[in-house]
Design a protein around this motif. Structure first.
Motif, mmCIF file in Angstrom:
data_model
loop_
_atom_site.group_PDB
_atom_site.id
_atom_site.type_symbol
_atom_site.label_atom_id
_atom_site.label_comp_id
_atom_site.label_asym_id
_atom_site.label_seq_id
_atom_site.Cartn_x
_atom_site.Cartn_y
_atom_site.Cartn_z
ATOM 1 N N ALA A 42 21.056 41.350 31.296
ATOM 2 C CA ALA A 42 21.547 40.161 30.548
ATOM 3 C C ALA A 42 23.197 40.055 30.922
ATOM 4 C CB ALA A 42 21.416 40.538 29.010
ATOM 5 N N ALA A 43 23.726 38.948 30.886
ATOM 6 C CA ALA A 43 25.033 38.847 31.109
ATOM 7 C C ALA A 43 25.886 39.209 29.994
ATOM 8 C CB ALA A 43 25.193 37.306 31.751
ATOM 9 N N ALA A 44 27.018 39.533 30.432
ATOM 10 C CA ALA A 44 28.029 40.159 29.263
ATOM 11 C C ALA A 44 28.702 38.873 28.589
ATOM 12 C CB ALA A 44 28.990 40.967 29.874
ATOM 13 N N VAL A 45 28.784 38.735 27.313
ATOM 14 C CA VAL A 45 29.219 37.580 26.506
ATOM 15 C C VAL A 45 30.857 38.124 26.388
ATOM 16 C CG1 VAL A 45 29.350 36.345 24.649
ATOM 17 C CG2 VAL A 45 27.261 37.152 25.461
ATOM 18 N N LEU A 46 31.257 39.332 25.951
ATOM 19 C CA LEU A 46 32.534 39.842 25.966
ATOM 20 C C LEU A 46 33.050 40.636 27.119
ATOM 21 C CD1 LEU A 46 32.227 40.722 22.096
ATOM 22 C CD2 LEU A 46 33.334 38.661 23.294
ATOM 23 N N LEU A 47 34.175 40.822 27.442
ATOM 24 C CA LEU A 47 34.802 41.596 28.456
ATOM 25 C C LEU A 47 34.896 43.228 27.906
ATOM 26 C CD1 LEU A 47 36.994 39.528 30.698
ATOM 27 C CD2 LEU A 47 34.663 40.280 31.275
ATOM 28 N N ASP A 48 34.504 44.172 28.612
ATOM 29 C CA ASP A 48 34.871 45.523 28.128
ATOM 30 C C ASP A 48 36.009 45.834 29.115
ATOM 31 O OD1 ASP A 48 33.496 45.420 30.471
ATOM 32 O OD2 ASP A 48 32.361 46.962 30.341
ATOM 33 N N ALA A 49 36.306 47.230 28.863
ATOM 34 C CA ALA A 49 37.486 47.606 29.447
ATOM 35 C C ALA A 49 37.446 47.559 31.146
ATOM 36 C CB ALA A 49 37.833 49.114 29.203
ATOM 37 N N GLN A 50 36.410 47.896 31.704
ATOM 38 C CA GLN A 50 35.922 47.747 32.958
ATOM 39 C C GLN A 50 36.139 46.190 33.659
ATOM 40 O OE1 GLN A 50 32.130 49.082 33.919
ATOM 41 N NE2 GLN A 50 32.726 50.375 35.636
ATOM 42 N N GLY A 51 35.854 45.315 32.743
ATOM 43 C CA GLY A 51 35.768 44.020 33.150
ATOM 44 C C GLY A 51 37.173 43.530 33.095
ATOM 45 N N LEU A 52 38.009 43.957 32.223
ATOM 46 C CA LEU A 52 39.354 43.634 32.120
ATOM 47 C C LEU A 52 40.049 44.225 33.314
ATOM 48 C CD1 LEU A 52 40.150 44.098 28.394
ATOM 49 C CD2 LEU A 52 40.117 42.119 29.611
ATOM 50 N N GLU A 53 39.776 45.391 33.804
ATOM 51 C CA GLU A 53 40.422 45.928 34.969
ATOM 52 C C GLU A 53 40.145 45.359 36.244
ATOM 53 O OE1 GLU A 53 43.255 48.220 36.367
ATOM 54 O OE2 GLU A 53 42.257 48.575 34.376
ATOM 55 N N LYS A 54 38.811 44.659 36.230
ATOM 56 C CA LYS A 54 38.505 43.897 37.275
ATOM 57 C C LYS A 54 39.398 42.740 37.428
ATOM 58 C CE LYS A 54 33.860 45.468 38.547
ATOM 59 N NZ LYS A 54 32.266 45.053 38.850
ATOM 60 N N LEU A 55 39.338 42.209 36.197
ATOM 61 C CA LEU A 55 39.858 40.698 35.780
ATOM 62 C C LEU A 55 41.541 40.931 36.502
ATOM 63 C CD1 LEU A 55 40.234 37.936 34.381
ATOM 64 C CD2 LEU A 55 40.922 39.332 32.532
ATOM 65 N N LYS A 56 42.113 41.977 36.200
ATOM 66 C CA LYS A 56 43.466 41.996 36.490
ATOM 67 C C LYS A 56 43.952 42.281 37.871
ATOM 68 C CE LYS A 56 44.839 43.883 31.900
ATOM 69 N NZ LYS A 56 45.272 44.982 31.070
ATOM 70 N N THR A 57 42.852 42.877 38.455
ATOM 71 C CA THR A 57 42.965 43.449 40.053
ATOM 72 C C THR A 57 42.083 42.390 41.073
ATOM 73 O OG1 THR A 57 41.191 45.106 39.769
ATOM 74 C CG2 THR A 57 43.473 45.789 39.563
ATOM 75 N N SER A 58 41.133 42.478 41.039
ATOM 76 C CA SER A 58 39.993 41.837 42.190
ATOM 77 C C SER A 58 40.260 40.504 41.916
ATOM 78 C CB SER A 58 38.554 42.312 41.983
ATOM 79 O OG SER A 58 38.214 41.884 40.670
ATOM 80 N N ILE A 59 40.440 39.719 40.582
ATOM 81 C CA ILE A 59 40.023 38.135 40.695
ATOM 82 C C ILE A 59 41.035 37.438 41.322
ATOM 83 C CG2 ILE A 59 39.629 36.167 39.185
ATOM 84 C CD1 ILE A 59 37.156 38.073 39.383
ATOM 85 N N PRO A 60 42.496 37.818 41.084
ATOM 86 C CA PRO A 60 43.593 37.189 41.575
ATOM 87 C C PRO A 60 43.772 37.219 42.962
ATOM 88 C CG PRO A 60 44.195 38.163 39.825
ATOM 89 C CD PRO A 60 43.028 38.552 39.939
ATOM 90 N N SER A 61 43.176 38.378 43.689
ATOM 91 C CA SER A 61 43.121 38.505 45.060
ATOM 92 C C SER A 61 42.108 37.696 46.091
ATOM 93 C CB SER A 61 43.097 39.957 45.469
ATOM 94 O OG SER A 61 41.971 40.416 44.941
ATOM 95 N N MET A 62 40.936 37.096 45.174
ATOM 96 C CA MET A 62 40.097 36.511 45.703
ATOM 97 C C MET A 62 40.419 34.973 46.442
ATOM 98 S SD MET A 62 36.934 36.783 42.909
ATOM 99 C CE MET A 62 35.918 35.861 43.596
ATOM 100 N N LYS A 63 40.031 34.708 47.633
ATOM 101 C CA LYS A 63 40.513 33.550 48.413
ATOM 102 C C LYS A 63 39.800 32.143 47.729
ATOM 103 C CE LYS A 63 40.888 31.666 52.753
ATOM 104 N NZ LYS A 63 40.515 31.758 54.220
#
Length: 134
Positions: A42-63
């Motif tokens: 099931a897809a997550a509806v809320l972000l957990d701590a791991q999701g927030l960390e990915k949000l801050k690091t990996s998403i802004p670096s995507m092309k």
């Protein structure tokens, strides 16, 4: 040509043996057993701590940043991915390339551009949209 000896192989004998062999090894296919079962998470509806960390690091670096790519990276549903993208754009971490209906395309910010300039650009776009609606 002289006739073959009785001990030799004849085409009829070979065909008969092949038919017996093929009939014995073949069985009915069972289609239900062949399909591979995939586990659906099931897809997550809320972000957990791991999701927030990915949000801050990996998403802004995507092309190329789209709702589908963010949802895939974070393991969340598409509506949450849209909100995440809008939040990053408002903070000035990503830059809008194209927005049309449901399709959002953003990209990372190059090293030359400043965060303040991107935030100002986002605010002006938001203000123009507010004026159009009234």
């Amino acid at each position: 040509m002289p006739p073959k000896a009785a001990g030799g192989k004849s085409k009829q004998g070979q065909a008969k043996k092949a038919m017996q062999k093929a009939g014995a090894s073949k069985s009915k296919k069972k289609w239900s057993q062949e399909s591979a079962k995939t586990s659906k998470t099931a897809a997550a509806v809320l972000l957990d701590a791991q999701g927030l960390e990915k949000l801050k690091t990996s998403i802004p670096s995507m092309k190329n940043i789209t709702t589908a790519s963010v949802a895939d990276r974070l393991g969340c549903n598409l509506s949450l991915a849209k909100r995440v993208i809008r939040k990053l754009h408002a903070e000035g971490k990503i830059k809008e390339v194209h927005k049309n209906g449901n399709f959002l395309l953003y990209t990372r910010i190059a090293g030359k551009e400043t965060d303040a300039a991107i935030v100002e650009e986002a605010k002006t776009v938001k203000a123009q949209k507010g004026k159009k609606g009234k």
